[in-house]
Design a protein around this motif. Structure first.
Motif, PDB file in Angstrom:
ATOM      1  N   MET A  94       9.738 -36.708 -45.285  1.00  0.00           N
ATOM      2  CA  MET A  94       9.458 -35.684 -44.282  1.00  0.00           C
ATOM      3  C   MET A  94       8.551 -36.206 -43.166  1.00  0.00           C
ATOM      4  N   TYR A 144       4.156 -24.651 -48.628  1.00  0.00           N
ATOM      5  CA  TYR A 144       4.639 -25.564 -47.576  1.00  0.00           C
ATOM      6  C   TYR A 144       6.129 -25.852 -47.759  1.00  0.00           C
ATOM      7  N   LEU A 145       6.541 -26.149 -48.981  1.00  0.00           N
ATOM      8  CA  LEU A 145       7.949 -26.448 -49.241  1.00  0.00           C
ATOM      9  C   LEU A 145       8.826 -25.247 -48.917  1.00  0.00           C
ATOM     10  N   ALA A 152      -0.283 -34.949 -46.197  1.00  0.00           N
ATOM     11  CA  ALA A 152       0.335 -34.858 -47.523  1.00  0.00           C
ATOM     12  C   ALA A 152      -0.702 -34.640 -48.616  1.00  0.00           C
ATOM     13  N   CYS A 204       8.841 -30.369 -39.899  1.00  0.00           N
ATOM     14  CA  CYS A 204       7.936 -30.497 -41.054  1.00  0.00           C
ATOM     15  C   CYS A 204       6.487 -30.645 -40.624  1.00  0.00           C
ATOM     16  N   THR A 262      -1.107 -31.233 -50.938  1.00  0.00           N
ATOM     17  CA  THR A 262      -0.897 -31.343 -52.386  1.00  0.00           C
ATOM     18  C   THR A 262      -2.172 -31.139 -53.196  1.00  0.00           C
ATOM     19  N   THR A 309       9.386 -25.132 -45.171  1.00  0.00           N
ATOM     20  CA  THR A 309      10.344 -26.141 -44.695  1.00  0.00           C
ATOM     21  C   THR A 309      11.772 -25.849 -45.145  1.00  0.00           C
ATOM     22  N   LEU A 337       5.447 -36.996 -42.856  1.00  0.00           N
ATOM     23  CA  LEU A 337       4.100 -36.476 -42.643  1.00  0.00           C
ATOM     24  C   LEU A 337       3.089 -37.610 -42.722  1.00  0.00           C
ATOM     25  N   SER A 342       3.241 -28.283 -41.551  1.00  0.00           N
ATOM     26  CA  SER A 342       1.972 -28.741 -42.140  1.00  0.00           C
ATOM     27  C   SER A 342       0.795 -28.302 -41.286  1.00  0.00           C
ATOM     28  N   ALA A 364       1.168 -26.515 -51.844  1.00  0.00           N
ATOM     29  CA  ALA A 364       2.348 -27.368 -51.747  1.00  0.00           C
ATOM     30  C   ALA A 364       3.629 -26.539 -51.869  1.00  0.00           C
ATOM     31  N   PHE A 405       6.603 -36.195 -49.125  1.00  0.00           N
ATOM     32  CA  PHE A 405       6.153 -35.706 -47.824  1.00  0.00           C
ATOM     33  C   PHE A 405       6.016 -36.832 -46.801  1.00  0.00           C
ATOM     34  N   THR A 406       5.545 -37.993 -47.246  1.00  0.00           N
ATOM     35  CA  THR A 406       5.324 -39.101 -46.302  1.00  0.00           C
ATOM     36  C   THR A 406       6.602 -39.876 -46.014  1.00  0.00           C
TER      37      THR A 406
END
Length: 487
Positions: free
Chosen positions: A316, A336-337, A323, A346, A327, A340, A318, A350, A333, A312-313
């Motif tokens: 993507m 969220y996926l 993140a 992204c 998670t 996206t 974030l 979030s 999680a 994520f970081t």
């Protein structure tokens, strides 16, 4: 207790966590392992310990143990066997517990925790071993008799034993939080401590800072929430320091924690391990795990929290805060996926997961697994905003509740029915802005005198006149041009 006295000492804490596995059947027979059935219905000759009843090993228990071991970087023991741990208790029908002593399935490992101030610490693990649960004694139904429910007898457990390197209640709580998150991601345990799916025993001792020898430890048994674990440890640390300061020798006892009073009380003197008379279980074959078998389990494992934080970081973009919030729960999680998969922004995804969606679920007491709105519907809302066809506030305040009430309806069609689609007619937008500017001529003067903050007043009026059906970014640009032209 003064800070000066408290700072003279340090706590040494080790946790033993019993993780109840989410298998359909028990560890050594085909009885149902489900929770909440009528007492003494999930039983058979094996779980009752009747003469001649032979056990056999549940492979799902082995796979769960290997998964957890791989997740915490344990050494997976290729050859291990079960032992009998002999003791008498009313809800232990066989008179012994089938467990692992000399050859646990997982050795070593570590679990990273993050504390409130953002610092991290690796908690080393001693071992993970497989065993079966005992039954349940019930003492509050009859004043003269105790009742026994053997539904839980034989339910498969993993006992996760940390090294004695936890030093506070906060660290213990962080450790349990990470462990619970991990078993939920691996889908081997639901982590519901209140239902007994995870139970924690805390071994606590204190010593003067700088000393190497461990103090006399006391074990607080069967703590059933992360909050209670933290409270029990914090109380016990202070209790032991007070005793040492008064010159009283600490007795090595097993303790009970009363959540209503917040204090610990002795249950019994601490048993020594050799009382259990461990010896290999003669009715179960040893377990040999091949490299191919372990690799197959590892290949099927889901992405774990730290892996997702990195994804994520780094991929993507974030913020780490987003993140870690996302998670915290596997279902969050996953949701969220899924969003996206259908939208490119992204960060907006979030914001929606942590904001409107999570707020709605919290208000209703629901989880992400209970949410009736498919992730692609949230993605469709985000896409309408990104395309400039929908105002963000209208999306959250009007369209989102409508989507919840009509989860099967197309999002764009709902937006059109609610008359939310932004009018991109430039002449009409200029008309809204002209009306707003004409209403506050004195504020135009203030703007020209350097008070740029009045733009918010004008934008609020434009939004009101247009009923929110404008693109705020575009409107803001046109508004500035209009006011600047009035100099």
């Amino acid at each position: 207790m003064s800070e000066a006295i408290l700072n003279k000492y340090e706590a040494v804490i080790g946790l033993e966590v019993h993780v109840q596995l989410s298998t359909k059947s028990k560890a050594f027979c085909s009885d149902s392992a489900s929770f909440g059935n009528q007492p003494n219905t999930n039983i058979s000759p094996v779980s009752l310990g009747l003469p001649g009843a032979l056990p056999y090993t549940n492979e799902a228990m082995i796979k769960s143990a290997v998964k957890l071991g791989l997740a915490i970087q344990s050494e997976i023991n290729r050859f291990n066997y079960f032992d009998r741990k002999n003791y008498f208790y009313a809800d232990l029908p066989k008179g012994f517990q089938t467990t692992q002593d000399n050859q646990p399935i997982c050795k070593g490992g570590k679990l990273k925790i993050i504390l409130n101030d953002g610092t991290t610490k690796d908690i080393l693990l001693n071992r993970i071993h497989m065993e079966e649960d005992a039954g349940k004694s019930i003492h509050d139904i009859d004043p003269l008799y105790s009742y026994i429910d053997l539904n839980r007898a034989g339910v498969p457990l993993l006992e996760v034993v940390s090294e004695p390197m936890i030093s506070s209640g906060e660290e213990a709580a962080a450790y349990l939080t990470e462990l619970r998150k991990l078993v939920r991601y691996l889908d081997i345990c639901d982590g519901n401590m209140e239902e007994g799916s995870m139970r924690c025993d805390a071994n606590i001792s204190v010593r003067l800072k700088g000393e190497k020898a461990l103090g006399k430890r006391c074990e607080v048994k069967n703590l059933n929430s992360i909050k209670n674990v933290q409270k029990a440890i914090e109380y016990e640390i202070i209790r032991q320091i007070n005793l040492i300061e008064e010159g009283v020798i600490i007795e090595q006892n097993t303790l009970n924690f009363d959540a209503s009073t917040g204090i610990t009380t002795p249950l019994r003197s601490k048993e020594m391990a050799n009382d259990y008379r461990y010896f290999p279980e003669p009715d179960l074959l040893p377990i040999a795990l091949s490299e191919a078998y372990i690799n197959e389990i590892e290949a099927a494992m889901p992405a774990l929290p730290e892996q997702l934080v990195a994804k994520f970081t780094q991929e993507m973009n974030l913020p780490e805060y987003d993140a870690r919030v996302i998670t915290a729960e596997k279902a969050m999680a996953d949701y969220y996926l899924a969003i996206t998969d259908s939208c490119e922004n992204c960060k907006a995804a979030s914001n929606w997961v942590m904001g409107p969606v999570k707020s709605y679920l919290n208000d209703k007491g629901l989880n992400f697994t209970d949410f009736s709105v498919a992730a692609d519907k949230i993605a469709a809302i985000i896409n309408l905003v990104e395309e400039g066809k929908l105002n963000n506030n209208q999306a959250k305040d009007v369209l989102f509740p409508a989507v919840i009430n009509h989860p099967d309806k197309e999002v764009k069609l709902l937006a059109e029915e609610l008359n939310l689609i932004i009018n991109d007619n430039h002449d009409e937008l200029e008309g809204f802005i002209d009306a707003a500017v004409a209403k506050f001529p004195d504020k135009v003067t203030e703007y020209h005198n350097g008070k740029k903050g009045v733009l918010g007043l004008f934008m609020g009026e434009v939004m009101k006149i247009s009923k929110g059906k404008i693109d705020p970014k575009k409107a803001n640009q046109v508004l500035i041009s209009k006011i600047e032209s009035l100099k």
